[in-house]
Design an enzyme around this catalytic site. Structure first.
Site, PDB file in Angstrom:
ATOM      1  N   THR A  93       6.532  -1.748   0.069  1.00  0.00           N
ATOM      2  CA  THR A  93       7.974  -1.753   0.339  1.00  0.00           C
ATOM      3  C   THR A  93       8.201  -0.817   1.515  1.00  0.00           C
ATOM      4  O   THR A  93       7.966   0.395   1.395  1.00  0.00           O
ATOM      5  CB  THR A  93       8.771  -1.229  -0.875  1.00  0.00           C
ATOM      6  OG1 THR A  93       8.454  -2.031  -2.011  1.00  0.00           O
ATOM      7  CG2 THR A  93      10.262  -1.283  -0.607  1.00  0.00           C
ATOM      8  N   LYS A 168      14.052  -7.544  -0.553  1.00  0.00           N
ATOM      9  CA  LYS A 168      13.641  -6.503  -1.520  1.00  0.00           C
ATOM     10  C   LYS A 168      14.692  -5.381  -1.585  1.00  0.00           C
ATOM     11  O   LYS A 168      15.098  -4.965  -2.674  1.00  0.00           O
ATOM     12  CB  LYS A 168      12.273  -5.955  -1.094  1.00  0.00           C
ATOM     13  CG  LYS A 168      11.828  -4.684  -1.784  1.00  0.00           C
ATOM     14  CD  LYS A 168      11.235  -4.929  -3.141  1.00  0.00           C
ATOM     15  CE  LYS A 168      10.920  -3.606  -3.837  1.00  0.00           C
ATOM     16  NZ  LYS A 168      10.483  -3.765  -5.189  1.00  0.00           N
ATOM     17  N   LYS A 243      13.707   6.026  -2.847  1.00  0.00           N
ATOM     18  CA  LYS A 243      13.072   5.455  -1.645  1.00  0.00           C
ATOM     19  C   LYS A 243      13.753   4.142  -1.245  1.00  0.00           C
ATOM     20  O   LYS A 243      14.125   3.949  -0.084  1.00  0.00           O
ATOM     21  CB  LYS A 243      11.581   5.214  -1.921  1.00  0.00           C
ATOM     22  CG  LYS A 243      10.874   4.504  -0.777  1.00  0.00           C
ATOM     23  CD  LYS A 243       9.475   4.032  -1.133  1.00  0.00           C
ATOM     24  CE  LYS A 243       8.965   3.109  -0.038  1.00  0.00           C
ATOM     25  NZ  LYS A 243       7.648   2.559  -0.287  1.00  0.00           N
TER      26      LYS A 243
HETATM   27  P1  NAD Z   1       0.584   4.760  -4.726  1.00  0.00           P
HETATM   28  O1  NAD Z   1       1.002   6.020  -4.049  1.00  0.00           O
HETATM   29  O2  NAD Z   1       0.097   4.782  -6.135  1.00  0.00           O
HETATM   30  O3  NAD Z   1      -0.542   4.015  -3.828  1.00  0.00           O
HETATM   31  C1  NAD Z   1      -0.593   4.033  -2.432  1.00  0.00           C
HETATM   32  C2  NAD Z   1      -2.063   4.141  -2.049  1.00  0.00           C
HETATM   33  O4  NAD Z   1      -2.193   4.036  -0.635  1.00  0.00           O
HETATM   34  C3  NAD Z   1      -2.690   5.486  -2.446  1.00  0.00           C
HETATM   35  O5  NAD Z   1      -3.803   5.249  -3.295  1.00  0.00           O
HETATM   36  C4  NAD Z   1      -3.083   6.115  -1.126  1.00  0.00           C
HETATM   37  O6  NAD Z   1      -4.273   6.885  -1.190  1.00  0.00           O
HETATM   38  C5  NAD Z   1      -3.282   4.878  -0.260  1.00  0.00           C
HETATM   39  N1  NAD Z   1      -3.210   5.148   1.171  1.00  0.00           N
HETATM   40  C6  NAD Z   1      -2.265   5.839   1.858  1.00  0.00           C
HETATM   41  N2  NAD Z   1      -2.561   5.868   3.175  1.00  0.00           N
HETATM   42  C7  NAD Z   1      -3.720   5.177   3.318  1.00  0.00           C
HETATM   43  C8  NAD Z   1      -4.542   4.842   4.432  1.00  0.00           C
HETATM   44  N3  NAD Z   1      -4.234   5.242   5.662  1.00  0.00           N
HETATM   45  N4  NAD Z   1      -5.661   4.131   4.213  1.00  0.00           N
HETATM   46  C9  NAD Z   1      -6.002   3.727   2.969  1.00  0.00           C
HETATM   47  N5  NAD Z   1      -5.271   3.998   1.868  1.00  0.00           N
HETATM   48  C10 NAD Z   1      -4.150   4.716   2.039  1.00  0.00           C
HETATM   49  O7  NAD Z   1       1.839   3.779  -4.588  1.00  0.00           O
HETATM   50  P2  NAD Z   1       2.129   2.441  -5.439  1.00  0.00           P
HETATM   51  O8  NAD Z   1       2.951   2.764  -6.638  1.00  0.00           O
HETATM   52  O9  NAD Z   1       0.856   1.680  -5.586  1.00  0.00           O
HETATM   53  O10 NAD Z   1       3.102   1.669  -4.425  1.00  0.00           O
HETATM   54  C11 NAD Z   1       2.606   1.017  -3.258  1.00  0.00           C
HETATM   55  C12 NAD Z   1       3.780   0.328  -2.579  1.00  0.00           C
HETATM   56  O11 NAD Z   1       4.376  -0.603  -3.481  1.00  0.00           O
HETATM   57  C13 NAD Z   1       4.894   1.284  -2.139  1.00  0.00           C
HETATM   58  O12 NAD Z   1       5.384   0.860  -0.893  1.00  0.00           O
HETATM   59  C14 NAD Z   1       5.923   1.150  -3.245  1.00  0.00           C
HETATM   60  O13 NAD Z   1       7.246   1.431  -2.804  1.00  0.00           O
HETATM   61  C15 NAD Z   1       5.777  -0.322  -3.617  1.00  0.00           C
HETATM   62  N6  NAD Z   1       6.179  -0.655  -4.992  1.00  0.00           N
HETATM   63  C16 NAD Z   1       5.821   0.140  -6.037  1.00  0.00           C
HETATM   64  C17 NAD Z   1       6.215  -0.216  -7.326  1.00  0.00           C
HETATM   65  C18 NAD Z   1       5.842   0.628  -8.523  1.00  0.00           C
HETATM   66  O14 NAD Z   1       6.390   0.411  -9.608  1.00  0.00           O
HETATM   67  N7  NAD Z   1       4.900   1.566  -8.391  1.00  0.00           N
HETATM   68  C19 NAD Z   1       6.985  -1.374  -7.540  1.00  0.00           C
HETATM   69  C20 NAD Z   1       7.300  -2.186  -6.457  1.00  0.00           C
HETATM   70  C21 NAD Z   1       6.898  -1.818  -5.177  1.00  0.00           C
END
Ligand code: NAD
Length: 295
Positions: A93, A168, A243
């Site tokens: 997102t 979204k 966010k």
């Molecule tokens: P998270 O923080 O658990 O995972 C993000 C991952 O990206 C981490 O493991 C981090 O180490 C990795 N990362 C960051 N920079 C990096 C790079 N340069 N190279 C490789 N890896 C890298 O977050 P999440 O909960 O998995 O969410 C991911 C996305 O999905 C976000 O944009 C969030 O807004 C969206 N989202 C989350 C949810 C939810 O319920 N968690 C629901 C819908 C959407």
């Protein structure tokens, strides 16, 4: 079956990559965090040493990262190593502007691209029941569909570049506002001596009916599966709602749209978050609403 690179193996990306393996795809993955790489390795994917090496020779690249700057950083890193004519999909997102920039960089490298943010949270990621909201050219969307279906149950083509992100943030602005509305109604009902169940029974079959009430009721009792019955454990954490509401406000400012309730909702969730509740489910906002009584 495709060879897919998956970058960003966090709470969402980890289980999504695992579902691609389960569906029979060959997955090569990367994350900055060792524990996430280990989990995905044990789920059956190959682990690369960098994002750039993960994408070499793959048919499709998927990113699932925290914010726009991470997506632009990773796309700039991997696109020169991808084969022309292949496909890159971002499921994070992020802000609409960064999503459009990402599409433009992909086009320069001759790579088709789709922004495909998701709804359904970590439960949807694990259960492969996510909804994908997609933006990009028809041909790119058609190529993305058979891959995304392994991780979700509904895939909607919303329009051109950035349209998935636009859908979204509009959806989540409705969600943030409607959860406050439902919380306020229960807080008022409590002061009026009306039981939670009585308000639920009436509003859930009347014009107050909405998802925040009938699926995700913010008081314990009427909907046994809602986080209110489980100490407001997420679910969807309040800091993620902040966010998404901030992304909506940024988009409203950039386009000149009026979103007065979206702005107020952002302020209320920010205050709830600042009081140490960022990890609490967003339906816990009812506690913040109650705390405002008499102020
Ligand atoms: P998270 O923080 O658990 O995972 C993000 C991952 O990206 C981490 O493991 C981090 O180490 C990795 N990362 C960051 N920079 C990096 C790079 N340069 N190279 C490789 N890896 C890298 O977050 P999440 O909960 O998995 O969410 C991911 C996305 O999905 C976000 O944009 C969030 O807004 C969206 N989202 C989350 C949810 C939810 O319920 N968690 C629901 C819908 C959407």
């Amino acid at each position: 079956m495709a060879h897919i690179a998956f970058i960003g193996l966090g709470n969402m990306g980890g289980p999504m990559a695992a579902n691609l393996v389960k569906a029979g795809h060959r997955v090569t993955a990367f994350d900055l965090v060792a524990a996430s790489r280990d989990q995905t390795r044990s789920d059956g994917a190959a682990i690369a040493e960098t994002s750039a090496s993960a994408v070499k020779g793959t048919d499709v690249v998927i990113t699932m990262l925290p914010a726009g700057k991470h997506v632009l950083g990773v796309w700039n890193e991997v696109l020169p190593h991808m084969t022309r004519g292949t496909l890159i999909i971002d499921c994070s997102t992020i802000d609409v502007e960064s999503a459009k920039q990402a599409h433009a960089i992909a086009a320069k490298h001759g790579i088709a691209s789709v922004d495909a943010p998701v709804s359904g949270g970590t439960g949807g990621a694990k259960g492969a029941t996510l909804t994908f909201m997609c933006g990009g050219e028809e041909k790119a969307f058609a190529a993305a569909q058979p891959v995304l279906i392994n991780m979700g149950k509904k895939i909607v083509h919303c329009g051109g570049a950035g349209a998935g992100q636009a859908a979204k943030i509009c959806n989540n602005m409705i969600l943030g506002i409607s959860m406050i509305a439902v919380g306020e109604a229960f807080a008022l009902a409590e002061k009026l001596g009306l039981s939670h169940q009585a308000l639920f029974d009436v509003a859930s079959t009347s014009s107050g009916q909405c998802w925040s009430l009938t699926t995700y009721c913010p008081v314990p009792g009427p909907v046994p599966t809602s986080p209110a019955n489980n100490g407001y454990k997420p679910g969807f954490a309040s800091n993620l709602m902040v966010k998404d509401l901030t992304l909506a406000q940024d988009a409203a400012k950039a386009t000149g749209a009026a979103t007065p309730l979206g702005k107020h909702a952002q302020e209320l969730y920010q205050a709830f978050d600042a009081a140490g509740n960022g990890g609490v489910d967003f339906s816990g906002i009812i506690q913040h609403v109650r705390s405002l009584a008499g102020k």
